[in-house]
Structure formats: C-alpha cells, structure tokens
Design an enzyme around this catalytic site. Structure first.
Site, PDB file in Angstrom:
ATOM      1  N   SER A 153       0.904  -1.303  -0.309  1.00 35.63           N
ATOM      2  CA  SER A 153       0.220   0.192  -0.237  1.00 35.63           C
ATOM      3  C   SER A 153       0.881   1.150  -0.174  1.00 35.63           C
ATOM      4  O   SER A 153       2.282   1.483   0.447  1.00 35.63           O
ATOM      5  CB  SER A 153      -0.470  -0.098   1.397  1.00 35.63           C
ATOM      6  OG  SER A 153      -1.548   1.213   1.825  1.00 35.63           O
ATOM      7  N   TYR A 166      -1.911  -0.393  10.118  1.00 32.84           N
ATOM      8  CA  TYR A 166      -1.583  -0.989   8.833  1.00 32.84           C
ATOM      9  C   TYR A 166      -0.493  -0.456   7.979  1.00 32.84           C
ATOM     10  O   TYR A 166       0.265  -0.837   7.898  1.00 32.84           O
ATOM     11  CB  TYR A 166      -3.260   0.135   8.533  1.00 32.84           C
ATOM     12  CG  TYR A 166      -3.039  -0.801   6.797  1.00 32.84           C
ATOM     13  CD1 TYR A 166      -3.722  -1.749   6.136  1.00 32.84           C
ATOM     14  CD2 TYR A 166      -2.667   0.170   5.904  1.00 32.84           C
ATOM     15  CE1 TYR A 166      -3.893  -2.610   4.889  1.00 32.84           C
ATOM     16  CE2 TYR A 166      -3.158  -0.045   4.546  1.00 32.84           C
ATOM     17  CZ  TYR A 166      -3.707  -0.869   4.343  1.00 32.84           C
ATOM     18  OH  TYR A 166      -4.284  -2.268   2.708  1.00 32.84           O
TER      19      TYR A 166
END
Length: 255
Positions: A153, A166
C-alpha cells in the site's frame, strides 16, 4: 507502468501455471483470481471464510477455468502449510503466489487503540505474507522459477497516525519483498510489492463507515473521492507481473 506491461503481455497466457491468491474471496483478491484464471492459470483462492471463496470458484468454473478453494488463517502456520500442501496435491507445484490477505481494523491514536487489534493487523499483513512465502517457495526454488506478488500500500511510505498498524505492517511487507527478492534472484524467482491505490473493499468501507473511521479519519472520503482504482485494473497488473513482464524490476515497490 500498468499500460506498458499490458501492451507487453498481449497474446501471452499463464496456461498450466498454478496460482495461489490469499484473501481471494472478495475485493482485490477476487479480481486478481479472476484475472489470473482468464489468463489461463489454475487458481487456488484462500481465506478464512468459505462462502465467498466458493462463489469465486463457481464463477471461474462457469467461465471454463479451473479453481479450488481452501479456508485458512494466514497467520497460522499449520493452516497455511496444510492449504499449500493440498493445493500442490490438487493442482500441482505452485508457480505464482499473490499475498493479498490484509487487515486494517485498528483506527485511532495508538494510546486509544486496542493493542491486540493493532497487532492483529500486523500479523495478517506481514506474518501472513511471510508464512505463505515460506510454504510456497520450495516449489519455486526446486524448479528455479516463480513469481510472488505482495499487495502492499502507499501507506508503507506515508505518515498515517490514525492507521499506524496498517502503515507499519505494509512498510514491513515492502522491506520483506526487497530482502526476499535479493535472496531468491539466483533461482529465477521474481518478487514484487504493489500499491493498488484506493480501492472499494471491506477495509476502505470500514474507514468510511465505522464510528472509528468517521471520528479519526474523516478526511479519507475527501482524499479518495473520484480516485478509486477499479479492481479489474489491479488484476490485469498482477497478470502482467506473473507473465514475467516486470522481471527486470524484481524487488521493487510498484504503484
């Protein structure tokens, strides 16, 4: 990058290749599984929930492809090893591994998030990727070929104070990718980390719709508005990498 790879792989297939897609029942994983099957691969989809997996398998089979489903928690080594052994028995040696299973449930400042939830995000994203690589690599090393695509990501290179679990996990995935790529290059194996961009998934819906997301990340909707990446575009990109079009870039983090 995506357009370049798409033009290079025109007319090529992944016939007889065996691909594993974790988190393959919904969202990005589903799109990747369908794209790999459409390119000729035999696809194994893996996640903790059987119903979405079975739906993907049915969809692939209805299109004339070959697919199997296995339930496994990617953070549990025994379940990962069992799934990969079963895939090997049913479909053959693993050629392509797509580590897509992810989690981003811990939203908020670190002192207000539950540590076990925070750590679970790291386990799913990073430990899950490690365990799946560990289980699938012996096939690739023995045959001196293979492709591993780790779904990372843009969060890996951003400051995200309200989604720190995350961001930390995906940064770890990127570093694992370049380390692994360097160690397996002599065996003809290519490893990539990819950033799909903002995509409509259960995870992004959690940020947009949950009380925690609305409280701590209200700007997310404004940032991603009209910038959603179609899952099919991500699937096509993974197919390009699995076909070998990006092998010169092994170890790289590709957006």
């Amino acid at each position: 990058m995506t357009d370049l790879l798409d033009s290079q792989n025109a007319g090529r297939t992944l016939a007889h290749r065996v691909a594993i897609v974790t988190g393959g029942g919904t969202g990005i994983g589903r799109a990747i599984a369908l794209a790999l099957s459409g390119a000729g691969a035999k696809v194994a989809v893996v996640s903790r929930r059987s119903n979405p997996l079975n739906e993907v398998v049915h969809e692939i089979e209805a299109s004339g492809g070959e697919a199997v489903a296995f339930t496994a928690d990617v953070t549990r080594r025994n379940e990962v090893d069992r799934a990969v052994d079963s895939i090997r028995s049913e479909l053959g040696s693993v050629d392509i591994l797509v580590n897509n299973a992810g989690s981003g449930q811990a939203i908020g400042p670190i002192w207000e998030t539950e540590p076990d939830v925070w750590w679970r995000d790291v386990e799913v994203n990073l430990r899950g990727t490690l365990l799946c690589c560990h289980a699938a690599l012996p096939d690739m090393i023995a045959r001196r070929c293979g492709h591993i695509i780790n779904v990372a990501s843009a969060a890996a290179s951003m400051t995200l104070p309200m989604a720190s679990s995350y961001a930390c996990a995906k940064a770890g995935v990127v570093r694992l990718t370049d380390a692994l790529a360097a160690s397996v290059k002599e065996y003809g194996i290519s490893v990539f980390a990819i950033s799909p961009g903002p995509t409509r998934t259960a995870m992004t819906s959690h940020i947009l719709e949950s009380a925690e997301g609305r409280k701590w990340m209200p700007e997310f909707e404004r940032i991603v508005n009209d910038q959603w990446t179609p899952p099919e575009k991500i699937g096509a990109f993974v197919v390009s990498l699995a076909k070998g079009d990006g092998d010169a870039l092994t170890g790289r983090f590709l957006h």
